[in-house]
Design a protein around this motif. Structure first.
Motif, PDB file in Angstrom:
ATOM      1  N   GLN A 235       0.827  -1.193   0.000  1.00  0.00           N
ATOM      2  CA  GLN A 235       0.000   0.000   0.000  1.00  0.00           C
ATOM      3  C   GLN A 235       0.865   1.248   0.000  1.00  0.00           C
ATOM      4  O   GLN A 235       0.602   2.206  -0.702  1.00  0.00           O
ATOM      5  N   GLN A 254     -10.151  -5.719  -6.380  1.00  0.00           N
ATOM      6  CA  GLN A 254     -10.637  -5.257  -5.083  1.00  0.00           C
ATOM      7  C   GLN A 254      -9.517  -4.577  -4.297  1.00  0.00           C
ATOM      8  O   GLN A 254      -9.701  -3.518  -3.705  1.00  0.00           O
ATOM      9  N   GLN A 255      -8.358  -5.227  -4.352  1.00  0.00           N
ATOM     10  CA  GLN A 255      -7.200  -4.683  -3.652  1.00  0.00           C
ATOM     11  C   GLN A 255      -6.881  -3.273  -4.181  1.00  0.00           C
ATOM     12  O   GLN A 255      -6.645  -2.343  -3.418  1.00  0.00           O
ATOM     13  N   ARG A 258      -9.287  -0.624  -3.010  1.00  0.00           N
ATOM     14  CA  ARG A 258      -9.001  -0.180  -1.644  1.00  0.00           C
ATOM     15  C   ARG A 258      -7.794   0.762  -1.624  1.00  0.00           C
ATOM     16  O   ARG A 258      -7.795   1.779  -0.937  1.00  0.00           O
ATOM     17  N   SER A 309     -16.386   6.894   0.630  1.00  0.00           N
ATOM     18  CA  SER A 309     -16.572   5.885   1.683  1.00  0.00           C
ATOM     19  C   SER A 309     -17.979   5.298   1.605  1.00  0.00           C
ATOM     20  O   SER A 309     -18.180   4.093   1.754  1.00  0.00           O
TER      21      SER A 309
END
Ligand SMILES: C[S@@+](CC[C@H](N)C(=O)[O-])C[C@H]1O[C@@H](n2cnc3c(N)ncnc32)[C@H](O)[C@@H]1O
Length: 915
Positions: A235, A254-255, A258, A309
């Motif tokens: 990240q 998905q990763q 995020r 969010s």
């Protein structure tokens, strides 16, 4: 008969003895473990083995100690003395003496074990063996029980036991090899002398397994931690993906989602300086589309609607079905009774919440909820929780006249009837014939008897029926709030669908408002709802109604839900918009919904300030009308192509389609040059007045400025006419025109069309020569139709500029009066005269005449026989006879009759639709 009591000689009753309860009980028998230790125990094979081992061990230890004691004999007394002085040694650090004693005890005990069952541990060894004793106890208990259970265990079983034990120990060893270090210190049962194998042998299989499990868990924990570290590291090192860098799995997508969201939430710190926020948002959008299977258009909308969010929460919630809910039909039963009946059928349910007295949420059911006897008897309706909200906001009263303008399949309408207790009248309407059948069926099942069911276009309802106390419009919509129910919404909706819905919703809402009586003693309320979360279908529609009718927003009476938008992106809505309510799947665990409640305070329909507004509305809505229309198969590709070609924005309040912009630019350029020429002509005029004559003027003579002026006029006309024709006649632009935003179209109609049409008329007036008669385009029927449509309005605008609706109507009345006085109805000759008069006076007077002329021009266009400029009456008559279509004959007939403005409008609308 009956039992006889026994009596002795004295006549007293003889007692049989103590009663059952009073009988003396046997002495209680306790489990063997609790009994005296002296009673010998039968040892199992395993116990014997273990005991033997322990014995051997103890003997070995004894010998060792003996050796040690011989060596340390001289030091021993000292040590003992020292011990006495220093408080006789702590429990945790047993002295050698103690150890020896204990060993002796232990050995004794072990010896005993061979002969008789374990005595347990003595007080001496209790302290340091405490944790182990527990196991021993458990072990012995188990052994006892196992003995009791399987006292007849044969030897073969024992062999098997041994084998399995060996196997497990082998497995254990292999695991031990892997994580021997890990288990050190962790194992609370490990022996202080460190002989691990012995310990494990002492353990029960279940304990061994639990030990293995614990080790495995530890290994997993460590792996997970390592993974987390890796994640964090990646990240931190998130790099903006290159174009050809493709993700291969959904997990990766998905990763990345995020990661990008993480970057976007702390953009300044985590961003890659080479890339802007929109770059990140673009990738996020495409990833979200991939992960959740949406088309980009809808995802874009949601991204504009929700903060990042919340967006993920909404998308996740839209993947999950909402809980099944039912509404008690208060006409037939009470919620408590219904709940009881369903519980008896194995339905697991609960009241929906404090906010509803009729709703039940069904967690699980052993029977299909649409086929229970209660359902068939009409005791409940399967209905989403959010569907109950609009009716609650409407707050129907008994004995009222209530309208549900779009009611199929009748969920909300039957709820209204329930609250009205079958009093008053409920009008349930829907345009869809098939769906209206469901309303009939449901009303029968639920016992609704105060209803009138109609099947017509809701937009025309006020023409037939008015004066309702309340009206509900649960409008047809894109269904963006119920994605979980209908996954096709994810990919099937586009710009055009929203626009189509938006137009229809606006019209239906105005119709609903017009149907309601503002002076109703009990109501005068209108509730508008959709199952869409898009502001275009909600706040925009309400905002439009606030501008067009005498209504105001009032509280919905719903004490939950989020407020409607007052600001959305760069749009601003009426401040009272916060009185509307929005419901979301991720916040309220119900379908996405919008509810607004309006109060009508006057029955007067405000006069619109713009000319032809009503018709413009018609024009706007011609893109899409009913839900039925929307159900028609739409050629997506063509649509897409058109949208791409014209670069259309959804609501082109901001930007006009590129194509029109380009054209406008060209026209503007040409007009600019012509204006320049105009200026030079003016100069020429001035010069000639002052006696200064240029070379050109010399050539052309004294009339030069006038000739130039005329030329210029003609050029201007040609430019405007040609652009006008091009824009509105080709099928491509016809379609484009439909796609163009309403507002852009408004402007276009108001600004460009009048001048073009005006010039068209002027040109025809100026040049009646045969050459120029062909100037009117004959590209295609459609094109001509569209031209006619535009021209009609155009002329109206051009010749009676900017008249209000009321003015137009009054003009028309005057005209009708004139007509009446000049030609009494029924006389055919007077009709002919009137026709002639109307046709002949085309060029000199008002708009209505032009309207009539336009309708003749249509005849020409369709038949391609009659010229539009100077139509001889005879030709019209003949043509009228020949025309087969009824409506065309009607139009001709109208020429001779006094025409109502509204009728004309209607006629034209119908034409527009049929085309
Ligand atoms: C959201 S559904 C209504 C659901 C209904 N209120 C209920 O609770 O069961 C919208 C309905 O509007 C109807 N509709 C679409 N266009 C219409 C129109 N022009 N006039 C009347 N109804 C229309 C559709 O047929 C559809 O049944």
């Amino acid at each position: 008969m009956g039992r006889k009591a026994k009596f002795n000689k004295e006549g007293e009753m003889v007692k049989k003895g103590p009663g059952k309860k009073a009988k003396k009980q046997k002495d209680p028998s306790f489990p063997k473990t609790l009994q005296d230790n002296d009673i010998p125990k039968n040892l199992s094979h395993r116990q014997k083995l273990r005991a033997r081992k322990r014995l051997q061990k103890a003997e070995a230890l004894k010998e060792k100690r003996k050796l040690n004691s011989k060596n340390n004999n001289s030091q021993k007394p000292k040590l003992n003395k020292a011990k006495e002085i220093t408080n006789e040694a702590s429990d945790s650090e047993p002295s050698e003496e103690f150890e020896i004693d204990s060993e002796e005890d232990f050995s004794n005990c072990e010896e005993d074990v061979e002969m008789k069952p374990s005595k347990g541990f003595t007080d001496d060894n209790k302290a340091w063996l405490q944790p182990k004793r527990k196991i021993k106890k458990a072990e012995s208990d188990e052994e006892v029980s196992s003995e009791e259970d399987s006292s007849e265990e044969d030897t073969s079983d024992e062999i098997n036991d041994d084998k399995s034990e060996e196997e497990t120990s082998e497995k254990l060893e292999s695991l031990n090899d892997l994580s021997e270090e890990e288990s050190e210190g962790q194992d609370e049962f490990s022996d202080s002398d460190g002989s691990k194998d012995d310990d494990e042998e002492d353990l029960l299989p279940i304990e061994k397994q639990s030990k293995i499990l614990r080790r495995e868990q530890k290994v997993e924990r460590e792996l997970a931690e390592k993974e987390m570290e890796l994640n964090v590291a990646s990240q931190e090192a998130f790099k903006f993906p290159t174009k050809d860098q493709d993700v291969t799995s959904l997990q990766e997508v998905q990763q990345r989602i995020r990661e990008i969201i993480a970057v976007l939430t702390d953009f300044n710190k985590l961003r890659d300086v080479k890339h802007s926020r929109s770059d990140y948002l673009d990738i996020l959008k495409s990833d979200l589309c991939t992960y959740y299977s949406y088309n980009e258009f809808l995802m874009n909308r949601f991204m504009q609607l929700f903060p990042l969010s919340e967006l993920l929460e909404f998308l996740e919630a839209s993947e999950v079905q909402r809980p099944l809910t039912i509404r008690t039909n208060s006409l037939k039963t009470r919620r408590r009774d219904l709940a009881q009946a369903l519980i008896n059928r194995g339905v697991n349910l609960d009241p929906i919440g404090k906010w509803s007295k009729v709703g039940l949420v069904v967690y699980s059911a052993q029977v299909p909820m649409g086929a229970t006897p209660e359902y068939l008897a009409g005791h409940y309706m399967i209905q989403g929780a959010s569907s109950m909200l609009p009716v609650m906001a409407l707050a129907p009263q008994e004995n009222e006249r209530i309208l549900d303008l779009a009611s199929a399949p009748g969920g909300k309408a039957s709820h209204i009837a329930g609250i009205m207790k079958n009093t008053g009248v409920l009008f349930a309407n829907d345009v869809n014939k098939d769906r209206i059948k469901a309303v009939v069926g449901n009303f029968h099942r639920l016992g609704v008897v105060n209803s009138v069911i109609t099947c017509m276009d809701g937009r025309k309802y006020p023409e037939y029926m008015k004066g309702f106390d309340r009206a509900l419009l649960d409008a047809p919509c894109t269904g963006t709030g119920v994605v979980a129910k209908d996954q096709s919404v994810k990919t099937s909706k586009d710009d055009l669908d929203i626009q189509r819905c938006y137009n229809l919703q606006r019209q239906l809402l105005l119709a609903a408002i017009d149907c309601v009586n503002a002076k109703s003693s009990t109501g005068g309320h209108i509730v508008y709802s959709t199952c869409s979360v898009l502001p275009e279908e909600n706040e925009w529609v309400i905002d439009y109604a606030l501008k067009k009718r005498n209504v105001k927003l009032v509280e919905t009476g719903l004490d939950f839900g989020t407020e409607g938008f007052v600001n959305y992106r760069h749009y601003r809505f009426h401040p009272t918009m916060k009185l509307t309510r929005r419901f979301y799947p991720h916040t309220h665990n119900m379908d996405g919904f919008f509810v607004a409640k309006l109060k009508k305070f006057s029955n007067v329909i405000p006069a619109t300030t713009d000319v032809g507004t009503e018709e413009e509305e018609e024009e706007e809505t011609s893109v899409g009308t009913t839900e039925e229309d929307s159900e028609e198969p739409i050629k997506k590709k063509k649509k897409q192509e058109l949208v791409e070609k014209n670069g259309v924005e959804t609501y082109a309040k901001k930007a006009k389609p590129e194509k029109f912009n380009q054209k406008n630019l060209k026209v503007k350029e040409k007009q600019q040059t012509l204006n320049d020429k105009g200026r030079t002509i003016k100069k020429m005029k001035k010069n000639s007045q002052n006696g200064q004559i240029s070379g050109k003027q010399q050539k052309l003579g004294p009339l030069a400025p006038a000739i130039e002026e005329e030329k210029l006029k003609n050029k201007k006309n040609i430019i405007q006419k040609s652009t006008f024709n091009k824009e509105f006649s080709s099928p491509e632009n016809l379609a484009a025109r439909k796609i163009v935003s309403n507002d852009a179209l408004h402007k276009k109609n108001k600004k460009t069309k009048p001048s073009a049409a005006e010039n068209l008329v002027m040109k025809d007036k100026l040049s009646m020569t045969k050459k120029k008669k062909n100037a009117f385009p004959k590209n295609s029927v459609n094109a001509n139709v569209s031209n006619d449509g535009v021209l009609k309005r155009k002329n109206k605008n051009a010749l009676s500029p900017r008249k209000s609706e009321t003015e137009k109507v009054s003009d028309d009345k005057v005209l009708r009066k004139k007509k009446k006085t000049s030609s009494p109805q029924g006389s055919s000759t007077s009709n002919e005269k009137k026709k002639k008069k109307l046709l002949n006076s085309t060029d000199s007077t008002g708009s209505d005449i032009v309207l009539n002329k336009t309708s003749i021009s249509k005849i020409r266009v369709d038949s391609k026989k009659v010229e539009w400029d100077d139509v001889p009456m005879e030709a019209v008559k003949k043509l009228g006879d020949k025309l087969k279509k009824k409506h065309m004959r009607k139009k001709l007939g109208n020429l001779g009759k006094p025409m109502k403005v509204e009728k004309k409008g209607k006629l034209n609308k119908q034409k527009g639709k049929s085309r």
